[in-house]
Design an enzyme around this catalytic site. Structure first.
Site, short mmCIF file in Angstrom:
data_model
loop_
_atom_site.label_atom_id
_atom_site.label_comp_id
_atom_site.label_asym_id
_atom_site.label_seq_id
_atom_site.Cartn_x
_atom_site.Cartn_y
_atom_site.Cartn_z
N TYR A 1 42.06 97.59 45.31
CA TYR A 1 43.45 97.39 45.66
C TYR A 1 44.37 98.47 45.09
CZ TYR A 1 42.26 92.78 47.47
OH TYR A 1 41.71 91.76 48.21
N ASN B 1 31.69 86.70 44.18
CA ASN B 1 32.84 87.58 44.38
C ASN B 1 33.50 87.95 43.06
OD1 ASN B 1 34.99 88.75 46.31
ND2 ASN B 1 36.21 87.49 44.91
N GLU B 2 33.59 89.25 42.78
CA GLU B 2 34.39 89.76 41.66
C GLU B 2 34.11 89.05 40.33
OE1 GLU B 2 38.23 91.20 44.32
OE2 GLU B 2 38.50 89.63 42.79
N GLU C 1 36.75 94.10 50.34
CA GLU C 1 38.18 93.74 50.30
C GLU C 1 39.00 94.98 50.05
OE1 GLU C 1 39.54 90.63 47.68
OE2 GLU C 1 37.77 89.39 48.08
N HIS D 1 46.28 70.55 40.85
CA HIS D 1 46.85 69.22 40.88
C HIS D 1 47.35 68.79 39.50
CE1 HIS D 1 44.34 68.10 44.71
NE2 HIS D 1 45.39 68.87 44.97
N ASN E 1 35.51 95.84 46.16
CA ASN E 1 36.89 95.40 46.40
C ASN E 1 37.81 96.36 45.67
OD1 ASN E 1 35.60 93.27 47.62
ND2 ASN E 1 36.38 91.70 46.24
N ARG F 1 34.20 88.30 57.01
CA ARG F 1 33.72 87.86 55.71
C ARG F 1 34.44 86.58 55.33
NH1 ARG F 1 35.17 89.78 49.72
NH2 ARG F 1 33.68 88.43 48.66
N ASP G 1 45.88 72.35 49.29
CA ASP G 1 45.36 71.14 49.92
C ASP G 1 45.28 71.29 51.44
OD1 ASP G 1 45.36 70.16 47.37
OD2 ASP G 1 46.82 68.56 47.73
N HIS H 1 33.03 82.13 45.94
CA HIS H 1 34.29 82.87 45.82
C HIS H 1 35.24 82.05 44.93
CE1 HIS H 1 36.99 86.04 47.83
NE2 HIS H 1 37.72 85.48 46.87
N GLN I 1 41.10 79.36 49.78
CA GLN I 1 42.37 79.94 50.18
C GLN I 1 42.79 79.58 51.60
OE1 GLN I 1 41.00 83.92 48.41
NE2 GLN I 1 43.23 84.09 48.30
#
Length: 497
Positions: free
Chosen positions: A329, A186-187, A406, A59, A327, A97, A72, A142, A39
């Site tokens: 949200y 992760n997750e 998170e 892509h 995590n 992190r 990219d 991740h 990311q």
């Protein structure tokens, strides 16, 4: 596992009215920010980096991304990590992190060739963090892995746990002497759901009820293998902590007396990857094994679609985490479906998921371009759901050490992000209330430090404390209003309500 004395866990409350209430963070409580390699790093083909599953996916399938973009370059943190660490230092965080890229470190996918340029980059990042006194929390995986491994079947290949173990050993060999906190994966539940149930993340194969289960089955094995490598080969010398992160929603029954539905939703989502590791018995939750078996039989399967762990694997996976990385949200409303329509249920748990119309939406629609996943799963502000999850983890798993790895919100309001401040304040208040209620919470990590590439949402969802100008070649970072607010919280160790 770093249990503080009860006196240190107590939250101080001063003032005689709501406007003057101040909550104080307990001693040793860590506050930080987060990112992930794909990311933020960019530099997708710099030096000898290999192509990752996400490089290949975006892509070849730009139409699968809301705005057709790719990562990219994204925030170009590969070349600007010194600037990012300076931002972290100015913010005053205790920890950062970030994740390491499997395809950057092992360009060919296997441990026979380790990239020296990748090692230099991550050591340089760690040097910067060390110079500023910032604790690194390193996520080993991740969601991005070498495309060569994806072409070999990825997480549906039973060899993937062994390949991950080899990769994890390379990480420990090169970084265990300077990293005290590792997150293996992760997750797991979200990765496998998005890749094989919703088919919105690579490899985007719709194998609902089979591929998603097999994916997580192999990820749990991979986690356990990596944990035992650290435990047996590195812990004695370096004495670090190794955990795993899971995304958990809060669940509220549409029928207020139907608590069983809330627990059922929890077990099929959060318990699915957590019960095998953190429960006293290990293995998948009993209710999950029973439900999937019953529905599989009704659908004509000879055996349950949920994979079965051998007794050896149950024992090898159980207890393989020094902390619970949570995590969180948002939350959902759950309603039980009729058992007479079991075959036609949209999911094995037999629940309908909705949102409460009274819940506030955090992000306003911007040019009518939004990820349906982000809108459905992220953008409702429900802090009380976090408190519910924290207490459930305490009750189900004997109150493990929890790091909130998170928690954050996307905002379309630009740099004057009052809704982010309100989100932070309300969720930190719930966390401190849970600490006062005996939950063993040791830290909080905001997602994310920078506006960055948000997977299938591209650049349409902005979670960052720092605004990034993606139209500027320099990727100029500018602090949002929330930076100044959080900086005050961190420096004073107080939450003003």
């Amino acid at each position: 596992m770093f249990h503080l004395l009860l006196s240190l866990m107590t939250i101080t409350l001063v003032g005689c009215n709501n406007e003057n209430k101040i909550l104080t963070f307990p001693d040793g409580f860590l506050i930080g920010a987060a990112s992930s390699a794909y990311q933020v790093e960019g530099a997708w083909n710099v030096d000898d980096k290999g192509i990752s599953n996400w490089d290949h996916f975006v892509h070849h399938n730009p139409e699968r991304i809301v705005d057709g973009s790719n990562a990219d370059v994204t925030t170009d943190s590969y070349h600007r990590h010194e600037e990012d660490v300076n931002i972290l230092s100015d913010l005053g965080v205790d920890h950062y992190r970030f994740s390491m890229s499997w395809s950057r470190i092992l360009p060919k996918g296997h441990s026979g060739y380790v990239s020296k340029s990748a090692l230099r980059y991550y050591h340089s990042l760690l040097d910067e963090l060390d110079a500023k006194g910032i604790i690194p929390f390193v996520t080993i995986y991740h969601w991005d892995h070498p495309q060569s491994l994806e072409e070999a079947g990825g997480w549906l290949n039973d060899n993937m746990p062994q390949w991950f173990e080899d990769y994890a050993r390379v990480i420990f060999q090169n970084f265990a002497h300077r990293v005290k906190y590792f997150v293996t994966l992760n997750e797991l539940n979200i990765y496998c759901t998005m890749a094989y149930r919703r088919a919105e993340h690579p490899p985007a194969i719709k194998l609902n009820g089979t591929g998603d289960y097999q994916c997580l089955h192999n990820q749990l094995k991979a986690h356990a293998l990596a944990y035992h490598v650290y435990d047996e080969e590195f812990r004695k010398e370096f004495n670090g902590q190794l955990g795993i992160t899971t995304l958990c929603f809060g669940h509220f029954s549409k029928d207020t007396i139907d608590l069983a539905s809330e627990d059922l939703a929890y077990e099929f989502e959060c318990g699915w990857p957590s019960h095998p590791i953190f429960s006293e018995t290990g293995d998948y939750p009993e209710v999950m094994k029973k439900q999937v078996a019953l529905r599989s039989k009704a659908q004509g399967y000879k055996t349950s679609r949920l994979p079965v762990f051998s007794e050896d694997w149950v024992a090898r996976i159980k207890g393989t985490s020094d902390f619970f990385g949570l995590n969180y949200y948002s939350s959902r409303i759950v309603k039980r479906l009729s058992t007479s329509s079991r075959i036609n249920w949209p999911n094995d748990e037999g629940l309908e998921y909705t949102m409460d119309p009274k819940w506030v939406s955090a992000q306003r629609t911007k040019n009518n371009i939004q990820s349906k996943v982000i809108l459905q799963l992220i953008l409702k502000v429900v802090p009380e759901g976090l408190g519910k999850v924290l207490r459930k983890i305490r009750e189900k798993y004997n109150n493990p050490t929890v790091y909130i790895t998170e928690n954050g919100v996307s905002s379309s309001s630009g740099k004057n992000d009052d809704e982010r401040i309100n989100y932070l304040r309300s969720h930190l208040k719930v966390i401190l209330s849970a600490v006062n209620d005996g939950c063993n919470i040791k830290g909080y990590t905001y997602w994310s430090l920078l506006d960055s590439y948000e997977w299938e949402a591209g650049f349409t969802a902005q979670f960052g404390l720092m605004h990034v100008d993606f139209n500027d070649a320099n990727r100029t970072r500018t602090p949002k209003k929330s930076v100044h607010w959080l900086k005050n919280v961190i420096s004073t160790r107080k939450l003003f309500l």
